[in-house]
Write a protein that holds these residues in place. Sequence first.
Motif, PDB file in Angstrom:
ATOM      1  N   PHE A 198      48.739  46.662  32.745  1.00 27.51           N
ATOM      2  CA  PHE A 198      48.148  45.511  32.060  1.00 27.51           C
ATOM      3  C   PHE A 198      47.115  44.826  32.953  1.00 27.51           C
ATOM      4  N   MET A 199      47.423  44.680  34.230  1.00 30.41           N
ATOM      5  CA  MET A 199      46.517  43.985  35.148  1.00 30.41           C
ATOM      6  C   MET A 199      45.181  44.721  35.259  1.00 30.41           C
ATOM      7  N   VAL A 200      45.240  46.020  35.502  1.00 35.55           N
ATOM      8  CA  VAL A 200      44.008  46.798  35.673  1.00 35.55           C
ATOM      9  C   VAL A 200      43.259  46.918  34.352  1.00 35.55           C
ATOM     10  N   TRP A 201      44.001  47.159  33.269  1.00 32.73           N
ATOM     11  CA  TRP A 201      43.377  47.406  31.967  1.00 32.73           C
ATOM     12  C   TRP A 201      42.714  46.144  31.404  1.00 32.73           C
ATOM     13  N   ARG A 202      43.418  45.029  31.508  1.00 32.86           N
ATOM     14  CA  ARG A 202      42.926  43.787  30.913  1.00 32.86           C
ATOM     15  C   ARG A 202      42.007  42.993  31.833  1.00 32.86           C
ATOM     16  N   ASP A 203      42.270  43.055  33.118  1.00 35.32           N
ATOM     17  CA  ASP A 203      41.500  42.222  34.048  1.00 35.32           C
ATOM     18  C   ASP A 203      41.306  42.955  35.373  1.00 35.32           C
ATOM     19  N   PRO A 204      40.423  43.952  35.397  1.00 39.23           N
ATOM     20  CA  PRO A 204      40.223  44.728  36.629  1.00 39.23           C
ATOM     21  C   PRO A 204      39.755  43.870  37.799  1.00 39.23           C
ATOM     22  N   VAL A 205      38.967  42.834  37.513  1.00 36.45           N
ATOM     23  CA  VAL A 205      38.497  41.950  38.594  1.00 36.45           C
ATOM     24  C   VAL A 205      39.669  41.171  39.173  1.00 36.45           C
ATOM     25  N   GLY A 206      40.513  40.635  38.298  1.00 35.39           N
ATOM     26  CA  GLY A 206      41.686  39.906  38.780  1.00 35.39           C
ATOM     27  C   GLY A 206      42.600  40.784  39.616  1.00 35.39           C
ATOM     28  N   TYR A 207      42.783  42.041  39.186  1.00 30.85           N
ATOM     29  CA  TYR A 207      43.613  42.967  39.966  1.00 30.85           C
ATOM     30  C   TYR A 207      42.981  43.212  41.334  1.00 30.85           C
ATOM     31  N   ALA A 208      41.674  43.411  41.361  1.00 31.20           N
ATOM     32  CA  ALA A 208      40.988  43.680  42.626  1.00 31.20           C
ATOM     33  C   ALA A 208      41.069  42.479  43.560  1.00 31.20           C
TER      34      ALA A 208
END
Length: 402
Positions: free
Chosen positions: A186-196
């Motif tokens: 969910f983190m990478v798929w929905r918000d790749p910037v937030g995950y990074a």
Amino acid sequence: MSRWTRLFAMALCTALAVAYVAAPVARAQDDDGLAEELRKKKLREKAIKEGKDPDAVEPTSTEPARPKLPETASGWIGTIKRLWDSDKDADKQLVSDAFARLKESVGAEAELAAKVAKSFEGFKESEADKALSSALTKSGVTVEKLRAVLDANRPLALKAIMNPAYTEADNCKLQPEVDAACKPLFMVWRDPVGYAIEKMNLNIATPAEKLNVLGSRLGELSAELSRWPAPHENALAYIRAAGASQLEVKKKEYDAARATLEANEKLQGGMLTEEDKRHVRVLNDYRLMLGRGVLSINLQLVEACTRHSQYQEKIGRIAHNIDGHPDGRTPQDRARRAGFGGSVAENCLMGARDGDQAVWQWYNAAEHHRNMIAAHTVIGVGHSGVYWTQNFSGGGAPAPRR
């Protein structure tokens, strides 16, 4: 007088003559040296009297001369564009001076303000794009690295969802394990910037703070220059959106599924509503996140689902098999009545206000969750109030309507 005596006398006379001529020069040189020594002595005594170190060597300044601010508006604008994000004190002062001179020159002149605004049009956005690129390079964040997170976690999420011990019979006690397994996806798929930012040391906060200051300063010259493109309220929001656009982790799956997704969006007719289409859109996105294929909307199944939802709302309860149902007792009966000839699997629920909420309500119900991500190819969905029904199938020939 002998010959040798005459020669000796002549040499003696020559030497006396030379000595007579050179003596005054030597005495003059001695006098100059003495004077220099006396001068140095006096300077030394003066230095001591003043409390200074007489042996100190005067330092030679190596500090460069302070840069001067240009005298023209174009020079001030150039100074700001070139040095606005510098951390050097001298550069910061130059930028402050340049802003002050521009503001003073523009004053209340609307025409001048418009010219200045034109000069800075798109500048802070361009600098934000550069800051994002620099931050991504520094942190090493790439689409490939983010997709590697998807590849590594998809099997783990599917294993947790498909675990037979994950069941509604015990009120889904293993739901936290499913949530934990799905979280990285969910983190990478929905918000790749937030995950990074959280996992890969991407720093966009620092440049965003500087850009907000720049925007505020530009706003003193022209109010329009302080605004970020809608819907972004500030530099951080703009950079995050730009980062999400650049880090297109979904592109591979969406490119492969484009034909079906576009066909779903264009589909009209029957009992299909826009909220039903939104529901399928959300579900397909979830399936793609897990690496599953997308579902094609079938209008016959939409009719069967909608009529079943309407009947459930009428009687005030949900069930798959209902004696006396006007469209048929079972999901298969209702699908055939609507004209669908294949086998179907059904999900029902009560309490979802919209299509998005319906997906996540079923996500928290183990058997229904598995049904949503199984190897189906077509879907029907229909709702009435807060009652929702899904029918899934692998396809089938049309059945005669009853």
